[in-house]
Design an enzyme around this catalytic site. Structure first.
Site, mmCIF file in Angstrom:
data_model
loop_
_atom_site.group_PDB
_atom_site.id
_atom_site.type_symbol
_atom_site.label_atom_id
_atom_site.label_comp_id
_atom_site.label_asym_id
_atom_site.label_seq_id
_atom_site.Cartn_x
_atom_site.Cartn_y
_atom_site.Cartn_z
ATOM 1 N NE ARG A 35 -21.873 -6.466 2.181
ATOM 2 C CZ ARG A 35 -20.668 -6.623 1.636
ATOM 3 N NH1 ARG A 35 -19.640 -5.944 2.091
ATOM 4 N NH2 ARG A 35 -20.497 -7.465 0.648
ATOM 5 C CD GLU A 72 -19.916 -6.223 6.299
ATOM 6 O OE1 GLU A 72 -19.277 -5.319 5.734
ATOM 7 O OE2 GLU A 72 -19.970 -7.398 5.874
ATOM 8 C CE LYS A 123 -3.947 -1.958 2.511
ATOM 9 N NZ LYS A 123 -4.743 -1.908 3.759
#
Length: 629
Positions: free
Chosen positions: A397, A369, A283
Site C-alpha cells: 500500500r 502505511e 472488544k
C-alpha cells in the site's frame, strides 16, 4: 460443528429473512446465544474473537433492519464478520473456518451473495460502499448501502478520501463508525441514545432540510442557524468533523443497546444522502478473558472456552517476529539514532518491548502505511536511522512512497518485512507473495531473505548499517530452530553460502524453503546454495554453478513471476550460460487459506514437492534427448 450448548433461537436463523421475522423483544436473547456460539466456535478453529464479540448487537441490528443482500453491507477488514457469516446460512460450516477448503476468515464474494465486497485490508469499506451507492443511483434503485468501519481503520488516509468524496454527492450511503477503542463515556447513555434517535428521525430531517431551503436566501440568518445547530450538537456529540465533510452525523450511541441501535438504524434507513452513525462498542464483550485482554483475543489459536487458555503444544523456538523484536532492542541500546515506525502493528510486528523501553523513539502512525514510509524518509534525511516494521502485504500500500521518497533519494531506511510468503489461515489477503518481485526491481534497494533465525538477526544488522534502503523479509511463525548468536555482526553483502555439494543439479534457495530443499537434495544428490541476497545477487556463485551443473533450480516462497528465480534467469541470459533452469515458487494464482504447511505443499515447495518436480524435469530432459537421437 461440534457444539456443547443448545442454541434454540440461533438454530432457527438460516438467513437474515428469518432474523427479520423475529420480534425485536427476542433480539437480546439471540445476542446472548450468538456470543456463546462464537466463543465455542472460535475455541475449536482459532480466529478473530474479540472484534466479533464486540459487534454482536450491531450485526443483528443491521440484518434485522436492512434488506440484505439487496441492501449492500460492506465490512471493513472483516475481522468482525463471523456473526454475519453465521446469520447468512453458514452457521453449520463454522467448524471449517480458516481451514483448507472451508470458510474464509474474511468476507468473500465467491462465498456468499451476502458478502458484497471481498475485504481483508483496512479502510476500504467507505470507498467500496460509495461505489455501490453511485451504481444504485445510476440504476434508479432504492437499495441502501452500509459501510461498517472501525475507529482504527478510520485512521487511514483512504477512509478520509472516501468521506471527502461522499460528502459532495447525494448518494444514499450510511457509514457506521464502530468505535471500540474508548471507554463508554458518560454522554453515551440514555441522553445520547435519545438524541441520536431524535436527530435521525424523519421530523428533524425534514425540518433541517426545509430550513436550509428557506434560510438559503438569507445568508446571514442561515449562517447563524447553522452555527447554532452545530454548537448544540457539539455539546453532546463529537461530529463536527463529519458534518464539515458533508455527512449528517448521528451519535455516539451505545452499540450494545439493541433497542437504541435498531431504532436509530430504522430512522436512518429512511433518510437520503450521506449519513454517519457513531456507535461505541467493547472488544471482547461478554467474555471476560477477551474483555481483559482484547489484543490476545484479536487473533487467537484454539483455546479452552471455559478458561481462555490456549490449547495445543507450545514451542521453544523463537518466531521470526520475536527475533526482530530482540534485535531492534539490542541495536537501539547501541545506537541512539535508531527509531522504530509501525503502521498500527505493534504486537504483530514484535515492537511491544521496544515501545516500552524506548518510548520516545517509537512511532505508531495508525493504519497509514504511506505516511509511515515517507515519515521514515524525512527522519533519514536529518540523521536518524529509521526501521519500518511492516507486514509484506501492507507494504504494497506504500509502494509509491517506497520508490519515490526512499529509494529515489537513496535514504538509509531499513524495512523489517514480516509475513513474507504464504501465511496460512489468513489466506490471500494477507499473503506476502509478491515482495521479492516488487522490491528487487527498485534501484538502490538491498534485498535479503533469511533461511533461519540467526541469519535473520545478522541480515537486520547488515541492512541497518548500509547507507541506502534495505529490506529483510521473513516468514510468519518459527524457523528451523537455529541457535542465535547474541552479537550484532553483519553478513558480507551479496554473498551466498554453499550448504551441500552434489552433482548435476544445483538448488538455489532464497529464504525459508532451505530446510525443505536440503531434505530433497539428499534424495537427489544435488548441490544446495543458500542465496541469502536477492539483490545484489551473487553473480559469481550463480555462473560457477551454471558451469558445473546441468540443471539449476531456484526455490522461493514468492511469486515465480518477477521473483528471485527471474533474477537468476536474467543473469544467465546476460552471460549466455548454456544451462537448464527450473524456477519453483508460488504459481500465478492466489493461494487460498489453509495451514502454511498445506499451502507450501500445494505449491510444491515442501521436500516431496521439490523432489518430484526436479525428478519430472530430469525425466523430461532425458526423454527430449532420446527423441532427438
Amino acid at each position: 460443528m461440534t457444539t456443547h450448548t443448545h442454541f434454540p433461537l440461533l438454530e432457527r436463523i438460516d438467513s437474515p429473512a428469518d432474523l427479520r421475522k423475529l420480534p425485536a423483544a427476542q433480539l437480546a436473547l439471540l445476542a446472548a446465544e450468538a456470543r456463546r456460539f462464537l466463543i465455542e466456535s472460535v475455541a475449536e478453529t482459532g480466529g478473530h474473537l474479540a472484534a466479533n464479540l464486540g459487534t454482536v448487537e450491531l450485526t443483528l441490528a443491521l440484518h434485522h433492519v436492512f434488506n440484505t443482500p439487496d441492501d449492500r453491507l460492506v465490512w471493513d477488514v472483516g475481522h468482525q464478520s463471523y456473526l454475519h457469516k453465521i446469520l447468512t446460512g453458514r452457521r453449520q460450516r463454522m467448524d471449517s473456518l480458516r481451514q483448507k477448503g472451508g470458510l474464509a476468515g474474511f468476507p468473500k464474494r465467491e462465498e456468499s451473495p451476502y458478502d458484497s465486497f471481498g475485504v481483508g485490508h483496512s479502510s476500504t469499506s467507505i470507498s467500496a460502499a460509495l461505489g455501490m451507492a453511485i451504481a444504485a443511483a445510476r440504476a434508479g434503485s432504492n437499495r441502501r448501502v452500509i459501510a461498517v468501519i472501525g475507529d482504527g481503520a478510520m485512521t487511514a488516509g483512504q477512509a478520509f478520501e472516501a468521506l471527502n468524496h461522499a460528502g459532495t454527492l447525494d448518494a444514499n450511503l450510511l457509514v457506521v463508525l464502530n468505535d471500540n477503542d474508548m471507554s463508554i463515556s458518560p454522554n453515551v447513555g440514555g441522553l445520547s441514545n435519545y438524541l441520536a434517535r431524535v436527530l435521525s428521525g424523519r421530523t428533524y430531517a425534514t425540518v433541517r432540510a426545509g430550513s436550509k431551503k428557506v434560510l438559503a436566501n438569507m445568508p446571514t440568518v442561515w449562517e447563524l442557524a447553522r452555527r447554532a445547530e452545530e454548537h448544540m450538537k457539539g455539546m453532546v456529540v463529537p461530529g463536527t468533523l463529519f458534518e464539515e465533510l458533508g455527512f449528517n452525523y448521528i451519535g455516539p450511541i451505545d452499540g450494545h443497546d439493541l433497542d437504541a441501535v435498531v431504532k436509530t438504524l430504522r430512522n436512518l434507513r429512511a433518510l437520503k444522502g450521506p449519513q454517519l452513525l457513531h456507535v461505541v462498542t467493547q472488544k471482547g464483550k461478554g467474555y471476560h478473558p477477551a474483555e481483559k485482554n482484547p489484543c490476545k483475543f484479536h487473533g487467537v489459536g484454539k483455546f479452552d472456552p471455559q478458561t481462555g487458555d490456549a490449547g495445543g503444544p507450545g514451542t521453544d523456538s523463537k518466531t521470526y517476529t520475536q527475533v526482530f523484536g530482540d534485535w531492534i532492542c539490542d541495536m537501539a541500546a547501541q545506537d541512539d539514532r535508531l527509531v522504530a515506525i509501525t503502521p498500527a502493528m505493534r504486537e504483530g510486528s514484535g515492537l511491544v518491548e521496544f515501545s516500552e523501553r524506548f518510548a520516545t523513539r517509537y512511532f505508531d502512525v495508525g493504519i497509514a502505511e504511506q505516511h509511515s514510509v515517507t515519515l521514515a524518509a524525512g527522519m533519514a534525511c536529518d540523521g536518524l536511522k529509521p526501521v519500518v516494521a511492516i507486514y509484506s502485504t501492507f507494504l504494497q500500500r506504500a509502494y509509491d512512497q517506497l520508490v519515490h521518497d526512499v529509494a529515489l533519494q537513496n535514504l538509509p531506511v531499513l524495512f523489517a518485512i514480516d509475513r513474507g510468503g504464504l501465511v496460512g489461515a489468513d489466506g490471500p489477503t494477507h499473503a506476502g507473495s509478491f515482495d521479492l518481485s516488487y522490491l528487487r526491481c527498485i534501484p538502490n534497494m538491498t534485498l535479503m531473505a533469511p533461511a533461519n533465525e540467526d541469519e535473520c538477526r545478522k541480515m537486520l544488522s547488515t541492512g541497518y548499517r548500509l547507507d541506502g534502503p534495505a529490506a529483510v523479509r521473513y516468514p510468519r511463525g518459527s524457523g528451523p530452530g537455529a541457535a542465535i548468536e547474541a552479537g550484532l555482526e553483519p553478513l558480507p553483502v551479496g554473498k551466498a553460502e554453499l550448504c551441500r555439494e552434489g552433482q548435476d543439479v544445483a538448488l538455489l534457495v532464497f529464504g525459508s524453503p532451505l530446510a525443505a530443499a536440503l531434505e530433497a537434495a539428499e534424495r537427489l544428490n544435488a548441490s544446495v546454495v543458500n542465496m541469502r541476497f536477492i539483490k545484489p545477487l551473487d553473480e559469481e556463485c550463480v555462473t560457477r554453478l551454471a558451469a558445473t551443473h546441468s540443471l539449476l533450480v531456484t526455490i522461493e516462497d514468492n511469486a515465480v513471476a518477477g521473483g528471485a528465480g527471474a533474477a537468476v534467469a536474467e543473469l544467465l541470459a546476460c552471460y549466455a550460460q548454456p544451462v537448464a533452469l527450473l524456477m519453483l515458487g508460488i504459481p500465478d494464482r492466489f493461494i487460498e487459506h489453509a495451514t502454511r504447511e498445506q499451502q507450501l505443499a500445494e505449491c510444491g515447495l515442501d521436500a516431496d514437492g521439490i523432489y518430484h518436480r526436479v525428478q519430472r524435469e530430469l525425466a523430461g530432459r532425458i526423454a527430449s534427448l532420446r527423441a532427438v537421437d
